[in-house]
Design a protein around this motif. Structure first.
Motif, mmCIF file in Angstrom:
data_model
loop_
_atom_site.group_PDB
_atom_site.id
_atom_site.type_symbol
_atom_site.label_atom_id
_atom_site.label_comp_id
_atom_site.label_asym_id
_atom_site.label_seq_id
_atom_site.Cartn_x
_atom_site.Cartn_y
_atom_site.Cartn_z
ATOM 1 N N THR A 185 41.490 -56.320 -4.230
ATOM 2 C CA THR A 185 41.418 -54.870 -4.440
ATOM 3 C C THR A 185 40.476 -54.263 -3.412
ATOM 4 O O THR A 185 39.355 -54.740 -3.236
ATOM 5 N N SER A 186 40.897 -53.205 -2.763
ATOM 6 C CA SER A 186 40.108 -52.647 -1.666
ATOM 7 C C SER A 186 39.149 -51.556 -2.118
ATOM 8 O O SER A 186 39.387 -50.843 -3.096
ATOM 9 N N ILE A 187 38.054 -51.447 -1.354
ATOM 10 C CA ILE A 187 37.089 -50.369 -1.549
ATOM 11 C C ILE A 187 37.791 -49.019 -1.417
ATOM 12 O O ILE A 187 37.576 -48.096 -2.200
ATOM 13 N N ARG A 188 38.644 -48.923 -0.428
ATOM 14 C CA ARG A 188 39.363 -47.680 -0.149
ATOM 15 C C ARG A 188 40.211 -47.252 -1.353
ATOM 16 O O ARG A 188 40.270 -46.064 -1.695
ATOM 17 N N SER A 189 40.873 -48.206 -1.993
ATOM 18 C CA SER A 189 41.745 -47.860 -3.125
ATOM 19 C C SER A 189 40.945 -47.295 -4.289
ATOM 20 O O SER A 189 41.397 -46.386 -4.993
ATOM 21 N N TYR A 190 39.734 -47.800 -4.506
ATOM 22 C CA TYR A 190 38.891 -47.271 -5.582
ATOM 23 C C TYR A 190 38.383 -45.876 -5.240
ATOM 24 O O TYR A 190 38.259 -45.019 -6.119
ATOM 25 N N MET A 191 38.059 -45.657 -3.971
ATOM 26 C CA MET A 191 37.609 -44.320 -3.559
ATOM 27 C C MET A 191 38.700 -43.286 -3.813
ATOM 28 O O MET A 191 38.423 -42.156 -4.222
ATOM 29 N N LYS A 192 39.937 -43.688 -3.575
ATOM 30 C CA LYS A 192 41.057 -42.774 -3.771
ATOM 31 C C LYS A 192 41.392 -42.602 -5.252
ATOM 32 O O LYS A 192 41.550 -41.480 -5.746
ATOM 33 N N LYS A 193 41.486 -43.714 -5.966
ATOM 34 C CA LYS A 193 41.917 -43.688 -7.364
ATOM 35 C C LYS A 193 40.939 -42.945 -8.264
ATOM 36 O O LYS A 193 41.336 -42.228 -9.187
ATOM 37 N N PHE A 194 39.644 -43.089 -7.986
ATOM 38 C CA PHE A 194 38.639 -42.519 -8.880
ATOM 39 C C PHE A 194 37.925 -41.307 -8.276
ATOM 40 O O PHE A 194 36.829 -40.947 -8.696
ATOM 41 N N GLY A 195 38.560 -40.683 -7.332
ATOM 42 C CA GLY A 195 37.982 -39.484 -6.729
ATOM 43 C C GLY A 195 38.153 -38.251 -7.609
ATOM 44 O O GLY A 195 39.084 -38.174 -8.415
ATOM 45 N N GLY A 196 37.252 -37.295 -7.446
ATOM 46 C CA GLY A 196 37.421 -36.004 -8.091
ATOM 47 C C GLY A 196 36.839 -35.849 -9.471
ATOM 48 O O GLY A 196 37.049 -34.815 -10.123
ATOM 49 N N TYR A 197 36.088 -36.831 -9.966
ATOM 50 C CA TYR A 197 35.428 -36.690 -11.266
ATOM 51 C C TYR A 197 34.046 -36.057 -11.071
ATOM 52 O O TYR A 197 33.378 -36.303 -10.071
ATOM 53 N N ASP A 198 33.637 -35.275 -12.029
ATOM 54 C CA ASP A 198 32.328 -34.632 -11.984
ATOM 55 C C ASP A 198 31.290 -35.557 -12.628
ATOM 56 O O ASP A 198 31.254 -35.719 -13.846
ATOM 57 N N LEU A 199 30.441 -36.172 -11.796
ATOM 58 C CA LEU A 199 29.417 -37.089 -12.293
ATOM 59 C C LEU A 199 28.020 -36.492 -12.136
ATOM 60 O O LEU A 199 27.033 -37.221 -11.980
ATOM 61 N N SER A 200 27.941 -35.184 -12.185
ATOM 62 C CA SER A 200 26.648 -34.521 -12.040
ATOM 63 C C SER A 200 25.709 -34.851 -13.192
ATOM 64 O O SER A 200 24.485 -34.698 -13.075
ATOM 65 N N PHE A 201 26.257 -35.322 -14.294
ATOM 66 C CA PHE A 201 25.432 -35.726 -15.437
ATOM 67 C C PHE A 201 24.535 -36.907 -15.069
ATOM 68 O O PHE A 201 23.447 -37.068 -15.631
ATOM 69 N N ILE A 202 24.994 -37.743 -14.137
ATOM 70 C CA ILE A 202 24.230 -38.926 -13.727
ATOM 71 C C ILE A 202 23.122 -38.519 -12.763
ATOM 72 O O ILE A 202 23.374 -37.906 -11.726
ATOM 73 N N THR A 203 21.903 -38.869 -13.105
ATOM 74 C CA THR A 203 20.758 -38.599 -12.244
ATOM 75 C C THR A 203 20.434 -39.838 -11.424
ATOM 76 O O THR A 203 20.290 -40.933 -11.986
ATOM 77 N N ALA A 204 20.345 -39.682 -10.119
ATOM 78 C CA ALA A 204 20.022 -40.804 -9.247
ATOM 79 C C ALA A 204 18.662 -41.389 -9.618
ATOM 80 O O ALA A 204 17.678 -40.658 -9.750
ATOM 81 N N ASN A 205 18.630 -42.713 -9.817
ATOM 82 C CA ASN A 205 17.389 -43.373 -10.229
ATOM 83 C C ASN A 205 17.420 -44.819 -9.752
ATOM 84 O O ASN A 205 18.216 -45.616 -10.246
ATOM 85 N N SER A 206 16.567 -45.147 -8.810
ATOM 86 C CA SER A 206 16.550 -46.485 -8.224
ATOM 87 C C SER A 206 16.125 -47.562 -9.216
ATOM 88 O O SER A 206 16.420 -48.738 -9.025
ATOM 89 N N ARG A 207 15.433 -47.171 -10.287
ATOM 90 C CA ARG A 207 14.926 -48.141 -11.249
ATOM 91 C C ARG A 207 15.568 -47.994 -12.633
ATOM 92 O O ARG A 207 15.024 -48.458 -13.625
ATOM 93 N N ALA A 208 16.696 -47.394 -12.677
ATOM 94 C CA ALA A 208 17.366 -47.169 -13.977
ATOM 95 C C ALA A 208 17.717 -48.491 -14.658
ATOM 96 O O ALA A 208 18.196 -49.427 -14.020
ATOM 97 N N THR A 209 17.446 -48.581 -15.959
ATOM 98 C CA THR A 209 17.848 -49.739 -16.761
ATOM 99 C C THR A 209 18.446 -49.235 -18.063
ATOM 100 O O THR A 209 18.413 -48.034 -18.370
ATOM 101 N N VAL A 210 18.952 -50.167 -18.856
ATOM 102 C CA VAL A 210 19.542 -49.798 -20.144
ATOM 103 C C VAL A 210 18.498 -49.199 -21.082
ATOM 104 O O VAL A 210 18.845 -48.468 -22.011
ATOM 105 N N HIS A 211 17.230 -49.483 -20.833
ATOM 106 C CA HIS A 211 16.170 -48.971 -21.693
ATOM 107 C C HIS A 211 15.919 -47.481 -21.461
ATOM 108 O O HIS A 211 15.257 -46.817 -22.266
ATOM 109 N N ASP A 212 16.443 -46.967 -20.347
ATOM 110 C CA ASP A 212 16.283 -45.541 -20.038
ATOM 111 C C ASP A 212 17.408 -44.694 -20.600
ATOM 112 O O ASP A 212 17.326 -43.459 -20.602
ATOM 113 N N MET A 213 18.495 -45.343 -21.037
ATOM 114 C CA MET A 213 19.700 -44.624 -21.416
ATOM 115 C C MET A 213 19.717 -44.276 -22.907
ATOM 116 O O MET A 213 19.095 -44.926 -23.707
#
Length: 213
Positions: A185-213
């Motif tokens: 399965t290619s990287i390109r196919s996932y970029m195309k298949k799952f494009g266009g969703y609004d993920l603004s709810f996700i906050t970028a966090n380099s140290r995110a773990t399940v304990h933060d969710m």
């Protein structure tokens, strides 16, 4: 008096004659809904042929985070929390043991048997990848690379498939290098298949773990 008696007698005969013209009958009934069970839940089909209805296990949840997660899960595991593939990737979103450690999960068995933990794990991984790929998201979203319109959700889906490093290499080579997982399965196919969703709810966090969710 005789005329009245004759009238009622005639009326009774007519009623009796008409009644004989109607015979009771029973409607033949057949089950309209058929219950088909699988390991996860029950579905109702208005047909006795399950093959008449396809994609009934795909919930419509729109183009936001829940829609993205369900679409990704369907592709990864058909939405089954306890699925383990031939390479040892586990759960609804197919996590490897090494990736689980990065989001704070040390017990693979506990992860596999806990839907709630799996949902937290995908949120934590998305937050981590959004941080790692923040520059690529800012630089390439809206552009066409390798024939694909780049979006944030497409980038994060591709990172889930092959890791953030593979996504960086994809952009470094302007989408020309064919990067694939062990199943082809290619990287390109996932970029195309799952494009266009609004993920603004996700906050970028380099140290995110399940304990933060």
């Amino acid at each position: 008096m005789i005329k009245k008696w004759h009238f009622y007698s005639t009326l009774a005969i007519i009623v009796a004659f008409l009644s004989l013209g109607f015979k009771p009958f029973k409607l033949e009934t057949s089950p309209w809904f058929l219950t088909e069970k699988n390991s996860e839940s029950d579905y109702l089909f208005p047909s006795e042929k399950q093959e008449d209805y396809v994609s009934l296990n795909i919930p419509y949840v729109g183009k936001r985070l829940n829609g993205f997660k369900e679409a990704l899960a369907l592709k990864e595991s058909q939405g089954h929390y306890r699925k383990v593939n031939s390479l040892g990737y586990m759960g609804k979103y197919q996590f490897g043991s090494e990736t689980l450690r990065t989001v704070g999960i040390k017990n693979d068995s506990k992860f596999l048997h806990s839907p709630a933990l799996q949902e937290k794990a995908i949120l934590a991984l998305l937050a981590q990848n959004k941080w790692v790929l923040r520059n690529e998201i800012e630089k390439y979203c809206g552009k066409i690379i390798g024939g694909v319109t780049i979006t944030e959700s497409g980038i994060l889906a591709a990172a889930h498939l092959g890791g953030a490093g593979s996504v960086k290499r994809f952009f470094k080579n302007n989408g020309k290098k064919r990067l694939r997982d062990a199943y082809g399965t290619s990287i390109r196919s996932y970029m195309k298949k799952f494009g266009g969703y609004d993920l603004s709810f996700i906050t970028a966090n380099s140290r995110a773990t399940v304990h933060d969710m």
